[in-house]
Design an enzyme around this catalytic site. Structure first.
Site, PDB file in Angstrom:
ATOM      1  N   ASP A  27       0.827  -1.217   0.000  1.00  0.00           N
ATOM      2  CA  ASP A  27       0.000   0.000   0.000  1.00  0.00           C
ATOM      3  C   ASP A  27       0.859   1.264   0.000  1.00  0.00           C
ATOM      4  OD1 ASP A  27      -2.285  -1.578   0.165  1.00  0.00           O
ATOM      5  OD2 ASP A  27      -2.604  -1.233   2.303  1.00  0.00           O
ATOM      6  N   HIS A  63       1.029  -9.143  -0.391  1.00  0.00           N
ATOM      7  CA  HIS A  63       0.345  -7.877  -0.136  1.00  0.00           C
ATOM      8  C   HIS A  63       1.062  -7.091   0.975  1.00  0.00           C
ATOM      9  CE1 HIS A  63      -2.881  -5.085  -0.676  1.00  0.00           C
ATOM     10  NE2 HIS A  63      -3.144  -5.087   0.610  1.00  0.00           N
ATOM     11  N   TYR A 121       1.000 -10.648   5.659  1.00  0.00           N
ATOM     12  CA  TYR A 121       0.064 -11.503   4.917  1.00  0.00           C
ATOM     13  C   TYR A 121       0.846 -12.402   3.962  1.00  0.00           C
ATOM     14  CZ  TYR A 121      -3.497  -8.190   6.577  1.00  0.00           C
ATOM     15  OH  TYR A 121      -4.303  -7.391   7.366  1.00  0.00           O
ATOM     16  N   ASP A 174      -6.185  -5.489  -4.683  1.00  0.00           N
ATOM     17  CA  ASP A 174      -5.770  -4.143  -4.279  1.00  0.00           C
ATOM     18  C   ASP A 174      -4.291  -3.889  -4.588  1.00  0.00           C
ATOM     19  OD1 ASP A 174      -7.716  -5.506  -2.711  1.00  0.00           O
ATOM     20  OD2 ASP A 174      -7.639  -4.018  -1.122  1.00  0.00           O
TER      21      ASP A 174
END
Length: 406
Positions: free
Chosen positions: A121, A165, A169, A176
């Site tokens: 992210d 990710h 994880y 995403d």
């Protein structure tokens, strides 16, 4: 005595610079609070100015109290960066630069960014650095770009080569993550590496297409666990149990954005265009008569399901950009306009006294695993909180408005 005078002079200069900077920030905040939002503006400007007025400094997006390097801020600011290309209002540039300069330090270090967490992210805000570095040529921005690239070089991978990710994880790819990592990766490798990693970028899409696609609907599941060990993972396929519109939106947006950097003669370009056509055709089947899509994509008006703003905005953007670029047939532009009509008539319920707009019915957050545990069930997705003007909806809303010239 001379040394003391020198020290005193330096202190005064530093203090003066601090006061000037403080005054500049204060005046910028006040200027943003004083923004006028005319009803005659395009939807992209209306939404951008609404957010700037509600959040006078960009780090305040998503109601944040302190500045952090975060994908939600980056998504909105990337959309404002695209808006600036069409409408070069200096307030937009200043808003983006303010966020970046709050976090990128003089040595190129990035406040709050922790590379060793390998959270994909946190690659997204790196997209904001390319234009700033290109225009300023300041080393600190290049150093920050190189740090983000280093993360991708070291990011843990599945045995088949897909980015995890996050470090927490293991063995998992989420839809995403393709948006979080690949557009930055593509821009970086084309800008600084002569495109040497484009095959690796295409591979991330290949793996998700291969493993997460449902043969019946053509939709892709939110997550895939290569190890098949997660309680949410199907023991045969490793896939999570449901289709979440926002996850599919991340995937579709990742494709149209990454294709900006793939030359037409690249061996993988046609493959990526095919993936975009496949998912778009599948999504079109589930578009509601309102033009919108449901939170759980294929479940329609099942009890608890609702027409959701972020996924609908993302699909509107991906369809419109795909059609504009010639990747998708022209009919998808019509579907994008239908979606945008749904957003503006169904989900923007009111205009505030100051002209600000509010996009409703946006899922605030959803994921898989973690603590408390998220099982990926239908009930889980439809019961996650909603938030008005959630950045995952407002950013793609601006991008869709730009592609549709609305």
């Amino acid at each position: 005595m001379k040394n003391n005078r020198k020290k005193g002079f330096v202190s005064v200069v530093i203090l003066g610079l601090m006061v000037l900077t403080s005054c500049k920030v204060t005046s910028q905040v006040q200027a943003n609070k004083d923004i006028v939002i005319s009803k005659d503006l395009k939807w992209s400007d209306k939404m951008a100015l609404t957010l700037m007025k509600r959040h006078p400094q960009a780090y305040m997006i998503d109601d944040s109290k302190t500045a952090k390097w975060d994908y939600v801020h980056a998504l909105v600011l990337h959309s404002i960066e695209e808006l600036y290309k069409k409408n070069p209002d200096p307030r937009y540039k200043s808003y983006i630069r303010g966020y970046v300069d709050t976090l990128v330090q003089n040595d190129g270090g990035i406040k709050t960014y922790e590379l060793d967490k390998y959270n994909i992210d946190l690659v997204v805000p790196g997209r904001l650095l390319f234009d700033i570095y290109a225009t300023s040529k300041e080393q600190k921005y290049l150093t920050a770009l190189q740090s983000i690239r280093k993360q991708l070089a070291e990011q843990p991978r599945t045995k088949s080569g897909g980015f995890w990710h996050k470090q927490i994880y293991p063995n998992q790819m989420w839809l995403d993550g393709l948006y979080m990592g690949e557009p930055f990766y593509a821009q970086y490798t084309v800008t600084f590496e002569n495109g040497k990693s484009l095959d690796d970028i295409a591979k991330q899409f290949e793996l998700i297409k291969l493993h997460a696609t449902d043969p019946k609907t053509g939709l892709l599941y939110h997550g895939w666990d290569e190890s098949k060990e997660m309680p949410w993972a199907n023991k045969e396929t490793g896939n999570s149990p449901n289709f979440w519109s926002r996850a599919l939106g991340w995937y579709a947006m990742a494709l149209v954005d990454v294709l900006d950097y793939f030359p037409k003669d690249h061996p993988k370009q046609k493959e990526l265009v095919k993936y975009l056509n496949n998912v778009s055709a599948s999504l079109a089947k589930y578009q509601d008569k309102s033009g919108l899509w449901y939170q759980v994509t294929d479940q329609g008006a099942r009890e608890g399901n609702y027409l959701e703003a972020s996924g609908s905005s993302m699909f509107a953007y991906a369809f419109a950009k795909g059609a504009n670029k010639g990747y998708l047939p022209a009919k998808y532009k019509k579907l994008a306009n239908k979606a945008f009509d749904g957003l503006t008539t169904q989900l923007i319920k009111k205009v505030d006294e100051d002209g600000g707009i509010t996009l409703t019915q946006a899922c605030q957050v959803a994921g898989l695993g973690g603590n408390p545990y998220r099982d990926g069930s239908y009930e889980y997705y439809v019961n996650e909180r909603k938030k008005d003007n959630d950045p995952k909806a407002t950013g793609p809303f601006i991008l869709a408005a730009l592609e549709l010239n609305r």
